[in-house]
Design a protein around this motif. Structure first.
Motif, PDB file in Angstrom:
ATOM      1  N   GLN A 258       0.823  -1.208   0.000  1.00  0.00           N
ATOM      2  CA  GLN A 258       0.000   0.000   0.000  1.00  0.00           C
ATOM      3  C   GLN A 258       0.858   1.260   0.000  1.00  0.00           C
ATOM      4  OE1 GLN A 258      -3.926  -0.400   2.395  1.00  0.00           O
ATOM      5  NE2 GLN A 258      -2.431  -1.549   3.576  1.00  0.00           N
ATOM      6  N   GLN A 259       0.255   2.331  -0.497  1.00  0.00           N
ATOM      7  CA  GLN A 259       0.870   3.656  -0.456  1.00  0.00           C
ATOM      8  C   GLN A 259      -0.111   4.644   0.160  1.00  0.00           C
ATOM      9  OE1 GLN A 259       2.124   4.802  -4.403  1.00  0.00           O
ATOM     10  NE2 GLN A 259       3.545   3.074  -4.607  1.00  0.00           N
ATOM     11  N   LEU A 260       0.377   5.383   1.140  1.00  0.00           N
ATOM     12  CA  LEU A 260      -0.396   6.443   1.781  1.00  0.00           C
ATOM     13  C   LEU A 260       0.134   7.778   1.271  1.00  0.00           C
ATOM     14  CD1 LEU A 260      -2.537   6.991   4.110  1.00  0.00           C
ATOM     15  CD2 LEU A 260      -0.543   7.409   5.569  1.00  0.00           C
ATOM     16  N   THR A 261      -0.749   8.614   0.750  1.00  0.00           N
ATOM     17  CA  THR A 261      -0.334   9.909   0.205  1.00  0.00           C
ATOM     18  C   THR A 261      -1.028  11.039   0.947  1.00  0.00           C
ATOM     19  OG1 THR A 261       0.086   8.998  -1.996  1.00  0.00           O
ATOM     20  CG2 THR A 261      -0.255  11.371  -1.849  1.00  0.00           C
ATOM     21  N   VAL A 262      -0.234  11.989   1.401  1.00  0.00           N
ATOM     22  CA  VAL A 262      -0.731  13.183   2.079  1.00  0.00           C
ATOM     23  C   VAL A 262      -0.440  14.378   1.180  1.00  0.00           C
ATOM     24  CG1 VAL A 262      -0.550  14.656   4.121  1.00  0.00           C
ATOM     25  CG2 VAL A 262      -0.311  12.166   4.343  1.00  0.00           C
ATOM     26  N   SER A 263      -1.491  15.030   0.716  1.00  0.00           N
ATOM     27  CA  SER A 263      -1.348  16.227  -0.115  1.00  0.00           C
ATOM     28  C   SER A 263      -1.818  17.421   0.698  1.00  0.00           C
ATOM     29  CB  SER A 263      -2.181  16.099  -1.393  1.00  0.00           C
ATOM     30  OG  SER A 263      -1.791  14.960  -2.137  1.00  0.00           O
ATOM     31  N   LEU A 264      -0.964  18.408   0.833  1.00  0.00           N
ATOM     32  CA  LEU A 264      -1.351  19.556   1.654  1.00  0.00           C
ATOM     33  C   LEU A 264      -0.906  20.856   1.011  1.00  0.00           C
ATOM     34  CD1 LEU A 264       1.359  20.605   3.518  1.00  0.00           C
ATOM     35  CD2 LEU A 264       0.973  18.337   4.460  1.00  0.00           C
ATOM     36  N   ARG A 389      -3.832   3.698  -1.388  1.00  0.00           N
ATOM     37  CA  ARG A 389      -3.982   2.880  -2.589  1.00  0.00           C
ATOM     38  C   ARG A 389      -3.134   1.627  -2.470  1.00  0.00           C
ATOM     39  NH1 ARG A 389       0.204   4.490  -6.969  1.00  0.00           N
ATOM     40  NH2 ARG A 389      -1.351   3.742  -8.446  1.00  0.00           N
ATOM     41  N   ARG A 390      -3.506   0.615  -3.238  1.00  0.00           N
ATOM     42  CA  ARG A 390      -2.716  -0.608  -3.310  1.00  0.00           C
ATOM     43  C   ARG A 390      -1.686  -0.446  -4.420  1.00  0.00           C
ATOM     44  NH1 ARG A 390      -6.893  -5.603  -3.120  1.00  0.00           N
ATOM     45  NH2 ARG A 390      -4.923  -6.754  -3.219  1.00  0.00           N
ATOM     46  N   ALA A 391      -0.438  -0.349  -4.019  1.00  0.00           N
ATOM     47  CA  ALA A 391       0.653  -0.109  -4.965  1.00  0.00           C
ATOM     48  C   ALA A 391       1.962  -0.479  -4.281  1.00  0.00           C
ATOM     49  CB  ALA A 391       0.660   1.353  -5.415  1.00  0.00           C
ATOM     50  N   ALA A 404      -6.235   2.276  -7.608  1.00  0.00           N
ATOM     51  CA  ALA A 404      -6.540   3.709  -7.613  1.00  0.00           C
ATOM     52  C   ALA A 404      -6.532   4.240  -6.183  1.00  0.00           C
ATOM     53  CB  ALA A 404      -7.906   3.951  -8.247  1.00  0.00           C
ATOM     54  N   PRO A 405      -6.129   5.493  -5.986  1.00  0.00           N
ATOM     55  CA  PRO A 405      -6.168   6.067  -4.636  1.00  0.00           C
ATOM     56  C   PRO A 405      -7.605   6.241  -4.156  1.00  0.00           C
ATOM     57  CG  PRO A 405      -5.598   7.744  -6.253  1.00  0.00           C
ATOM     58  CD  PRO A 405      -5.598   6.435  -6.981  1.00  0.00           C
ATOM     59  N   ILE A 406      -7.806   6.028  -2.867  1.00  0.00           N
ATOM     60  CA  ILE A 406      -9.129   6.166  -2.250  1.00  0.00           C
ATOM     61  C   ILE A 406      -9.015   7.156  -1.097  1.00  0.00           C
ATOM     62  CG2 ILE A 406     -10.956   4.960  -1.000  1.00  0.00           C
ATOM     63  CD1 ILE A 406     -10.180   2.426  -2.509  1.00  0.00           C
ATOM     64  N   PRO A 407      -9.872   8.175  -1.045  1.00  0.00           N
ATOM     65  CA  PRO A 407      -9.779   9.177   0.023  1.00  0.00           C
ATOM     66  C   PRO A 407     -10.000   8.570   1.407  1.00  0.00           C
ATOM     67  CG  PRO A 407     -11.185   9.955  -1.765  1.00  0.00           C
ATOM     68  CD  PRO A 407     -10.930   8.499  -2.013  1.00  0.00           C
ATOM     69  N   VAL A 408      -9.223   9.066   2.353  1.00  0.00           N
ATOM     70  CA  VAL A 408      -9.327   8.627   3.742  1.00  0.00           C
ATOM     71  C   VAL A 408      -9.777   9.774   4.648  1.00  0.00           C
ATOM     72  CG1 VAL A 408      -8.010   7.768   5.728  1.00  0.00           C
ATOM     73  CG2 VAL A 408      -7.596   6.824   3.446  1.00  0.00           C
ATOM     74  N   ALA A 409      -9.211  10.955   4.422  1.00  0.00           N
ATOM     75  CA  ALA A 409      -9.539  12.095   5.284  1.00  0.00           C
ATOM     76  C   ALA A 409      -9.271  13.396   4.544  1.00  0.00           C
ATOM     77  CB  ALA A 409      -8.727  12.044   6.577  1.00  0.00           C
ATOM     78  N   LEU A 449     -13.331  10.260   5.917  1.00  0.00           N
ATOM     79  CA  LEU A 449     -14.011   9.826   4.689  1.00  0.00           C
ATOM     80  C   LEU A 449     -14.055   8.312   4.525  1.00  0.00           C
ATOM     81  CD1 LEU A 449     -12.393  12.432   2.263  1.00  0.00           C
ATOM     82  CD2 LEU A 449     -14.591  12.609   3.449  1.00  0.00           C
ATOM     83  N   GLY A 450     -13.273   7.577   5.292  1.00  0.00           N
ATOM     84  CA  GLY A 450     -13.271   6.122   5.165  1.00  0.00           C
ATOM     85  C   GLY A 450     -11.946   5.542   5.606  1.00  0.00           C
ATOM     86  N   ASP A 451     -11.783   4.250   5.334  1.00  0.00           N
ATOM     87  CA  ASP A 451     -10.553   3.560   5.736  1.00  0.00           C
ATOM     88  C   ASP A 451      -9.671   3.199   4.548  1.00  0.00           C
ATOM     89  OD1 ASP A 451     -11.997   1.559   4.538  1.00  0.00           O
ATOM     90  OD2 ASP A 451     -12.036   0.221   6.277  1.00  0.00           O
ATOM     91  N   GLY A 452      -9.985   3.740   3.375  1.00  0.00           N
ATOM     92  CA  GLY A 452      -9.157   3.495   2.200  1.00  0.00           C
ATOM     93  C   GLY A 452      -9.468   2.216   1.461  1.00  0.00           C
ATOM     94  N   THR A 453     -10.592   1.579   1.777  1.00  0.00           N
ATOM     95  CA  THR A 453     -10.946   0.327   1.096  1.00  0.00           C
ATOM     96  C   THR A 453     -12.177   0.456   0.211  1.00  0.00           C
ATOM     97  OG1 THR A 453     -12.296  -0.414   2.979  1.00  0.00           O
ATOM     98  CG2 THR A 453      -9.951  -1.031   2.976  1.00  0.00           C
TER      99      THR A 453
END
Length: 471
Positions: A258-264, A389-391, A404-409, A449-453
């Motif tokens: 998995q990859q966690l992406t933080v865009s700010l 996302r799963r990557a 594909a990336p899925i929103p978490v927060a 927004l969810g848990d990314g799944t």
């Protein structure tokens, strides 16, 4: 494919060592300085480019050789010097010449050559005429020759484990764009892109072109089958006129990593004491327990992490924007891009931090609220979006489809909450109300927004976005 050979040496290649390396082709070759001295090029007596040598880079960041050259790549202890030689495809002997150049450097200075089998110290004699693809002129007379050059497209052929956004490739991208050309990078199917290069190639007219194992070409980012027409790679239509998808591009199941992406985005008022990169550093600390390991303007990312030096570079480049990179420590794959721009009211920072996790590791979703609180307590947070996302854990981009990336927060900064209106912003048509962060009279708002799944989280984010814009 183009042959890249790299010398990794504990000592700086001085004039004598470089001269010994450049004599690998004998006394008949000529030496030319390009890009204001950033590149030295060996040419045949009739002017054909053979090998382009980039200026040595002092790498202070542990793990960069392994990140870009493979986990088994041997390198001296940091800091070490990274000297890259790029052989032309127009002359068959050019690859051996690049290997001899780097082999001579490591013989004199110590260190290692990548790939190790390329190293030699023998004199390489070149043929009298082109033996491969025809040599092409330098773009605008200022860059080393790319492999193919048409009126619309510059083509670079690359064969290495990870094709990265090097200083040379960054310059090719810039000059290609300035000359109205697309840049197409052609690789074998086993090659991967670094995240920074993936970002740079995303969207037309640039492309990642992959040679399919069964023959032909496809787009490494979209999977579209490509063909060479009128001096450029374009999608090959099927019998019905629609774009054809390459066989095997879409895997039956995305990777379990998995990859966690933080865009700010943060906004700052003009301030002589402003330090850039602090919000990115805060995110890194909360998610990894450490600051970034290094920063730079290209790959390899070579400088020790320093918000002060980063700020000084951005000030020197202003009012032009600055595009910067940062990497983490090897035990937790992490890489970020940072764009600094002038605005009418001050300075904007747009950062995107991506972290990699193995299938038996859990991304720290429970740390996101604390991160949002820390950013909201600091100056200038405008918004933060977190996706999962799963990557691949190593953060490289393969030539096949990943998850594909899925929103978490999503977090909305206090100033933006005030602009929307606190009552409106805290009452979106969502099952879960946002959490207020900071002073009750002027809080930031954190939306889960969810848990990314669940991909339906995109609909939730769109609903929230429409609600905030309707104020």
């Amino acid at each position: 494919m183009t042959k890249d050979v790299i010398a990794l040496t504990p000592a700086m290649p001085d004039a004598m060592a470089l001269l010994a390396g450049l004599h690998a082709g004998g006394p008949d070759l000529s030496v030319h300085s390009l890009s204001d001295g950033a590149v030295v090029q060996l040419r045949t007596p009739d002017g054909r480019p053979l090998v382009s040598v980039e200026a040595p880079v002092l790498v202070h960041t542990h793990g960069e050789a392994q990140r870009l050259l493979g986990s088994q790549a041997a390198a001296p202890d940091v800091p070490f010097w990274w000297t890259e030689a790029r052989a032309s495809t127009a002359v068959a002997e050019a690859a051996d010449l690049a290997g001899s150049f780097c082999g001579r450097l490591t013989l004199l200075l110590g260190g290692t050559t990548w790939p190790p089998e390329a190293a030699t110290v023998r004199v390489v004699h070149t043929a009298d005429g082109p033996t491969g693809e025809e040599a092409v002129p330098a773009l605008d007379g200022d860059l080393p020759a790319v492999d193919i050059l048409s009126d619309s497209t510059a083509v670079v052929l690359a064969d290495r484990p990870v094709v990265a956004l090097t200083a040379w490739l960054s310059e090719v991208l810039r000059v290609s764009a300035d000359s109205g050309r697309a840049l197409h990078i052609v690789t074998p199917p086993h090659a991967r892109l670094s995240l920074p290069l993936h970002t740079a190639l995303t969207g037309p007219p640039n492309r990642w072109v992959v040679q399919a194992p069964e023959g032909g070409y496809f787009d490494g980012l979209s999977g579209a089958v490509l063909h060479w027409r009128e001096g450029t790679f374009t999608p090959a239509p099927g019998d019905d006129g629609e774009t054809i998808a390459a066989e095997g591009f879409a895997l039956p199941e995305p990777p379990a990593e998995q990859q966690l992406t933080v865009s700010l985005r943060t906004l700052h008022a003009p301030d002589a004491d402003l330090l850039l990169g602090r919000s990115l550093e805060t995110a890194w600390h909360h998610l990894t327990g450490a600051a970034p390991a290094g920063w730079g303007t290209a790959e390899p990312v070579n400088l020790p992490w320093s918000p002060r030096q980063l700020t000084a570079l951005a000030r020197d480049r202003a009012p032009a924007p600055s595009h910067l990179l940062a990497v983490g420590h090897p035990e937790r794959p992490a890489i970020a891009s940072l764009r600094v721009t002038r605005t009418k009211t001050g300075v904007a920072e747009e950062a995107s931090l991506t972290l990699g996790y193995a299938n038996d590791e859990h991304p720290p979703l429970d740390a996101l609220k604390a991160l949002a609180e820390a950013l909201a307590a600091g100056p200038g947070l405008s918004a933060m979006l977190v996706t999962l996302r799963r990557a691949r854990r190593d953060l490289t981009v393969p030539a096949h489809l990943e998850g594909a990336p899925i929103p978490v927060a999503f977090t909305l900064g206090a100033a933006d909450v005030r602009a929307v209106g606190l009552d409106h912003a805290r009452r979106p048509p969502l099952p879960q109300r946002p959490e207020a962060l900071g002073p009750a009279t002027s809080p930031a708002l954190h939306y889960r927004l969810g848990d990314g799944t669940d991909p339906d989280a995109w609909n939730t984010l769109q609903t929230l976005t429409r609600h905030l814009k309707s104020a």
